[in-house]
Design an enzyme around this catalytic site. Structure first.
Site, short mmCIF file in Angstrom:
data_model
loop_
_atom_site.label_atom_id
_atom_site.label_comp_id
_atom_site.label_asym_id
_atom_site.label_seq_id
_atom_site.Cartn_x
_atom_site.Cartn_y
_atom_site.Cartn_z
N LYS A 218 -13.90 -23.05 -2.98
CA LYS A 218 -13.08 -22.76 -4.48
C LYS A 218 -12.69 -21.68 -3.77
O LYS A 218 -13.19 -20.96 -3.33
CB LYS A 218 -12.69 -23.09 -5.76
CG LYS A 218 -12.63 -22.33 -6.88
CD LYS A 218 -13.19 -21.94 -8.14
CE LYS A 218 -12.75 -21.80 -9.72
NZ LYS A 218 -12.62 -21.53 -10.93
N GLU A 266 -11.12 -13.85 -21.45
CA GLU A 266 -13.13 -14.04 -20.81
C GLU A 266 -13.18 -12.96 -20.80
O GLU A 266 -12.54 -11.71 -20.37
CB GLU A 266 -12.51 -14.79 -18.93
CG GLU A 266 -13.48 -14.47 -18.05
CD GLU A 266 -13.29 -15.08 -16.85
OE1 GLU A 266 -14.62 -15.08 -16.04
OE2 GLU A 266 -12.64 -16.10 -16.17
N GLY A 283 -11.35 -24.16 -16.30
CA GLY A 283 -10.46 -25.87 -16.82
C GLY A 283 -10.49 -25.67 -16.90
O GLY A 283 -9.95 -25.12 -17.96
N GLU A 310 -14.43 -27.95 -10.35
CA GLU A 310 -14.56 -26.50 -10.71
C GLU A 310 -15.98 -25.25 -12.09
O GLU A 310 -15.73 -24.47 -11.11
CB GLU A 310 -12.57 -26.07 -11.00
CG GLU A 310 -13.32 -24.50 -11.37
CD GLU A 310 -10.93 -24.97 -11.46
OE1 GLU A 310 -9.80 -23.18 -11.94
OE2 GLU A 310 -9.98 -26.11 -11.02
N ALA A 372 -13.89 -18.02 -11.39
CA ALA A 372 -13.65 -18.22 -11.90
C ALA A 372 -12.04 -17.24 -11.69
O ALA A 372 -11.15 -17.67 -11.88
CB ALA A 372 -14.05 -18.25 -13.60
N ARG A 416 -4.29 -12.79 -18.30
CA ARG A 416 -3.67 -13.29 -18.82
C ARG A 416 -2.50 -11.41 -19.50
O ARG A 416 -2.73 -11.19 -20.16
CB ARG A 416 -3.65 -13.24 -20.44
CG ARG A 416 -4.22 -14.62 -20.15
CD ARG A 416 -4.12 -15.91 -19.18
NE ARG A 416 -4.95 -16.94 -18.17
CZ ARG A 416 -5.28 -17.71 -19.85
NH1 ARG A 416 -5.39 -17.90 -20.39
NH2 ARG A 416 -6.38 -18.52 -18.47
N GLY A 430 -3.11 -16.20 -11.92
CA GLY A 430 -3.26 -17.29 -11.13
C GLY A 430 -4.56 -18.58 -11.19
O GLY A 430 -4.82 -18.86 -12.64
N GLU A 445 0.43 -24.71 -13.28
CA GLU A 445 -0.33 -23.60 -14.72
C GLU A 445 -0.31 -22.36 -13.71
O GLU A 445 -0.44 -21.61 -15.71
CB GLU A 445 -2.39 -24.03 -14.04
CG GLU A 445 -3.03 -23.48 -14.68
CD GLU A 445 -4.45 -23.98 -14.66
OE1 GLU A 445 -5.47 -22.84 -14.28
OE2 GLU A 445 -4.84 -25.58 -13.67
N LYS A 449 0.39 -20.49 -17.66
CA LYS A 449 -0.40 -18.86 -17.90
C LYS A 449 0.43 -17.17 -18.18
O LYS A 449 0.24 -16.91 -19.09
CB LYS A 449 -1.45 -18.64 -16.58
CG LYS A 449 -2.51 -19.22 -17.09
CD LYS A 449 -3.95 -19.94 -16.01
CE LYS A 449 -4.66 -20.57 -16.20
NZ LYS A 449 -5.59 -20.41 -14.95
#
Length: 470
Positions: A218, A266, A283, A310, A372, A416, A430, A445, A449
């Protein structure tokens, strides 16, 4: 009249004691004085601070609910290089060694770290070092049950105590006597993107090919867009607009002429009384105004093999990072949905007991960067990002937070987010690339974001009513 009712007699006694110790040791001594104050909104102080020529920090976390605003740097721990986490910890211990503390709260460092000390460098991040943790001259801390004012003073043996206390009184009254600054009056802007959509999707496509060749499992690729507005952007008004997202942690760090601001979902690591809690967040899918469609999108996310894979990579990496540092590690067996205004994520709660010899920055150093925000395996993903992303992340996707003298603290991940400087605003987003990623979907995506912050910029430009001078 100040909006803060400060116990200046108590502040004097604290600084006086620190001055006596400074004379005895022939070296500066940190004085930390705290007192309970009447209810005050740190966000209001942030808005008042606009145009005030000094560094500041705003922080608002959830679970635990803590809101802080610090202004005026008294002591700054500024470190460069790979060993930045351990060096900050060593310098913090040195500051605390002879410190004098009066009141319910001890000294509290607030600041952040660079995502990658070996990554690309862009002049826009010049005021944000590899590590910068500050003791602010004054720090307002708001919790659900009460408010505190915390004053930090680095007392030199040759200092005049009365003069120092007078300077604090002037400092507090200067900010608290200011009116809230109006938001900028227009949301018109020109949009620039260093890499266009086709170029970024080409990078994502190449990453998928590398993963399918088993170079790594990943990698997280970020992109930035730049908005140039026709009026200066007001970071205080922007945070106010972002505060409608009750599920996010809010932050604003002002240094030099720039402010790094955002609303991140997060948390990296929070330690209170030896108890650690964190989570794996990976995810993603969009939200929908139609409740039935929104619910179905969440179900599809939960059932997606690609998204679950992921997410599992992040969970396992956190497990590996924490195992040597903690005991009683508890990881939820199944993820849940974490719903934000624009997107929803898979989320796995993680709790543990911190081993006695371990400090919070040990945990931050072990966990950052998680899959992540970087990928898996970590080193291979970082090498790929450095070579192919062509972006200086600066403090984006990096640890931001605070720690105190008792080992408590909280670090989030700077997602963000945007770097604001006058009329210029660089926005970052990202997404995780795995073996079955579709570059078009991944690009969309990142657009999703970015859209939350872009909407907040528009909302922050709407006129607001100035408060009367306190």
């Amino acid at each position: 009249m100040s909006i803060l009712d400060v116990d200046y007699t108590g502040l004097y006694l604290c600084i006086e004691e620190a001055h006596k110790k400074a004379l005895e040791t022939a070296s500066p001594v940190l004085a930390a004085f705290s007192c309970v104050v009447a209810t005050v909104d740190p966000l209001s102080l942030l808005e008042r601070a606009q145009g005030y020529h000094d560094s500041y920090a705003f922080w608002k976390s959830r679970d635990p609910a803590v809101c802080m605003f610090g202004w005026g740097t008294e002591v700054e721990i500024n470190v460069q290089g790979e060993t930045r986490f351990s060096e900050v910890q060593a310098l913090w211990r040195s500051l605390l060694e002879h410190s004098v503390c009066h009141g319910p709260l001890g000294p509290r460092l607030v600041g952040g770290f660079r995502f990658d000390v070996d990554g690309n460098r862009d002049p826009c991040w010049r005021d944000f070092p590899d590590a910068c943790m500050s003791l602010y001259k004054t720090l307002v801390v708001h919790a659900p049950d009460r408010n505190w004012l915390l004053c930090h003073c680095y007392v030199d043996p040759g200092a005049d105590v009365a003069v120092l206390v007078a300077s604090y009184k002037k400092h507090i009254e200067l900010l608290c006597g200011r009116e809230k600054k109006l938001a900028h009056g227009s949301s018109n802007f020109a949009l620039y993107e260093p890499a266009n959509a086709a170029q970024w999707k080409s990078k994502a496509r190449l990453a998928v090919e590398k993963i399918q060749c088993q170079a790594f499992t990943k990698v997280v690729l970020a992109r930035s867009v730049q908005q140039v507005h026709d009026e200066p952007i007001n970071p205080g008004a922007l945070v106010r607009a972002l505060s409608s997202n009750s599920q996010a942690h809010l932050f604003a760090f002002s240094r030099g002429g720039s402010c790094f601001v955002g609303a991140t979902p997060e948390r990296l690591a929070c330690v209170l009384d030896g108890n650690l809690h964190t989570h794996a967040l990976a995810g993603t899918t969009r939200r929908d105004e139609d409740a039935a469609i929104d619910r179905r999108l969440g179900e599809i996310l939960f059932e997606s093999n690609k998204e679950r894979h992921e997410h599992a990579l992040v969970v396992e990496a956190i497990r590996e990072a924490l195992t040597p540092l903690v005991s009683e590690l508890e990881i939820s067996q199944e993820p849940t949905l974490h719903c934000l205004p624009k997107v929803q994520h898979l989320n796995t709660a993680i709790r543990a007991k911190v081993k006695r010899e371990v400090c919070l920055l040990n945990i931050v150093a072990a966990m950052h960067p998680t899959p992540a925000v970087a990928g898996h395996s970590r080193q291979a993903a970082l090498d790929y990002i450095r070579k192919h992303e062509e972006l200086d992340r600066g403090w984006y996707a990096a640890p931001l937070g605070w720690l105190d003298a008792d080992g408590n603290g909280d670090f989030i991940v700077g997602l963000r987010s945007a770097l604001v400087s006058g009329v210029n605003c660089r926005l970052f987003a990202g997404c995780g690339i795995v073996s079955d990623s579709d570059p078009e979907q991944e690009y969309q995506e990142t657009c999703l974001k970015l859209s939350g912050l872009q909407q907040a910029l528009i909302d922050s430009a709407r006129p607001i009513v100035s408060l009367m001078r306190a």
